[in-house]
Scaffold this active site. Structure first.
Site, PDB file in Angstrom:
ATOM      1  N   ASP A  28       0.844  -1.193   0.000  1.00 15.56           N
ATOM      2  CA  ASP A  28       0.000   0.000   0.000  1.00 15.56           C
ATOM      3  C   ASP A  28       0.884   1.250   0.000  1.00 15.56           C
ATOM      4  O   ASP A  28       1.866   1.337   0.747  1.00 15.56           O
ATOM      5  CB  ASP A  28      -0.912  -0.007   1.235  1.00 15.56           C
ATOM      6  CG  ASP A  28      -2.073   0.961   1.102  1.00 15.56           C
ATOM      7  OD1 ASP A  28      -3.224   0.502   1.077  1.00 15.56           O
ATOM      8  OD2 ASP A  28      -1.827   2.194   1.029  1.00 15.56           O
ATOM      9  N   GLN A  93     -14.602   2.109   1.601  1.00  9.67           N
ATOM     10  CA  GLN A  93     -13.891   1.803   0.352  1.00  9.67           C
ATOM     11  C   GLN A  93     -13.645   3.083  -0.441  1.00  9.67           C
ATOM     12  O   GLN A  93     -14.549   3.908  -0.599  1.00  9.67           O
ATOM     13  CB  GLN A  93     -14.724   0.812  -0.487  1.00  9.67           C
ATOM     14  CG  GLN A  93     -13.992   0.321  -1.734  1.00  9.67           C
ATOM     15  CD  GLN A  93     -14.779  -0.766  -2.474  1.00  9.67           C
ATOM     16  OE1 GLN A  93     -15.895  -1.137  -2.080  1.00  9.67           O
ATOM     17  NE2 GLN A  93     -14.200  -1.279  -3.550  1.00  9.67           N
ATOM     18  N   VAL A  95     -11.176   2.882  -3.343  1.00 10.14           N
ATOM     19  CA  VAL A  95     -10.819   2.439  -4.704  1.00 10.14           C
ATOM     20  C   VAL A  95     -11.787   1.315  -5.067  1.00 10.14           C
ATOM     21  O   VAL A  95     -11.843   0.285  -4.377  1.00 10.14           O
ATOM     22  CB  VAL A  95      -9.359   1.944  -4.777  1.00 10.14           C
ATOM     23  CG1 VAL A  95      -9.046   1.451  -6.185  1.00 10.14           C
ATOM     24  CG2 VAL A  95      -8.390   3.061  -4.372  1.00 10.14           C
ATOM     25  N   HIS A  99     -10.398  -5.319  -3.203  1.00  8.21           N
ATOM     26  CA  HIS A  99      -9.049  -5.561  -2.687  1.00  8.21           C
ATOM     27  C   HIS A  99      -9.102  -6.031  -1.247  1.00  8.21           C
ATOM     28  O   HIS A  99      -9.969  -5.622  -0.475  1.00  8.21           O
ATOM     29  CB  HIS A  99      -8.161  -4.323  -2.814  1.00  8.21           C
ATOM     30  CG  HIS A  99      -8.778  -3.066  -2.270  1.00  8.21           C
ATOM     31  ND1 HIS A  99      -9.714  -2.347  -2.969  1.00  8.21           N
ATOM     32  CD2 HIS A  99      -8.596  -2.412  -1.097  1.00  8.21           C
ATOM     33  CE1 HIS A  99     -10.081  -1.290  -2.247  1.00  8.21           C
ATOM     34  NE2 HIS A  99      -9.416  -1.318  -1.100  1.00  8.21           N
ATOM     35  N   HIS A 101      -6.963  -6.070   2.195  1.00  9.69           N
ATOM     36  CA  HIS A 101      -5.825  -5.489   2.927  1.00  9.69           C
ATOM     37  C   HIS A 101      -5.247  -6.557   3.853  1.00  9.69           C
ATOM     38  O   HIS A 101      -5.995  -7.232   4.565  1.00  9.69           O
ATOM     39  CB  HIS A 101      -6.284  -4.351   3.847  1.00  9.69           C
ATOM     40  CG  HIS A 101      -6.823  -3.133   3.164  1.00  9.69           C
ATOM     41  ND1 HIS A 101      -6.106  -1.963   3.037  1.00  9.69           N
ATOM     42  CD2 HIS A 101      -8.027  -2.885   2.599  1.00  9.69           C
ATOM     43  CE1 HIS A 101      -6.842  -1.039   2.432  1.00  9.69           C
ATOM     44  NE2 HIS A 101      -8.024  -1.566   2.152  1.00  9.69           N
TER      45      HIS A 101
END
Ligand code: 5GP
Length: 113
Positions: A28, A93, A95, A99, A101
């Protein structure tokens, strides 16, 4: 097109830690823990709220098994780590390409903010 699609297509750089035919994992850019890695499917899926209950089953399993392997590779498995999928507005969220993390290297608090 999201910034993560551009990372998949190598149009913008990322610090990639793992890649196979189905997914890509990279650090990240704004880490919130000593180790903070994102795992994304190469297939464009907007969020966990947008999955196909049957055809996305395999990729979702693959993202989690890969998360476990990466955490082990990063030496996080013994002390532990946190896996998070922020989903849509209330989930935080930002983006809109699904995904996972992986965060570790410090003690995490609960409940999250
Ligand atoms: P979300 O808030 O959507 O769950 O998480 C998006 C994450 O993507 C954030 O932690 C943010 O720091 C990270 N991020 C956003 N843009 C980029 C980028 O261009 N490169 C990398 N490596 N991470 C990014």
């Amino acid at each position: 097109m999201t910034i993560f699609k551009k990372i998949i297509d190598k149009e913008i750089p990322a610090d990639v830690v793992f890649e196979d035919d189905q997914c890509l994992a990279f650090r990240d850019v704004n880490p919130v823990a000593p180790t903070h890695i994102l795992i994304i499917p190469k297939k464009e899926i907007r969020s966990l709220a947008d999955i196909d209950q049957s055809s996305d089953k395999e990729i979702l399993g693959h993202l989690l098994t890969t998360a476990s392997q990466i955490a082990e590779n990063e030496g996080l498995d013994k002390d532990g780590y946190r896996v998070v999928i922020n989903t849509n507005e209330h989930g935080g969220q930002t983006v809109f390409h699904l995904h996972v993390h992986i965060m570790g290297g410090r003690v995490m608090e609960w409940p999250p903010g």
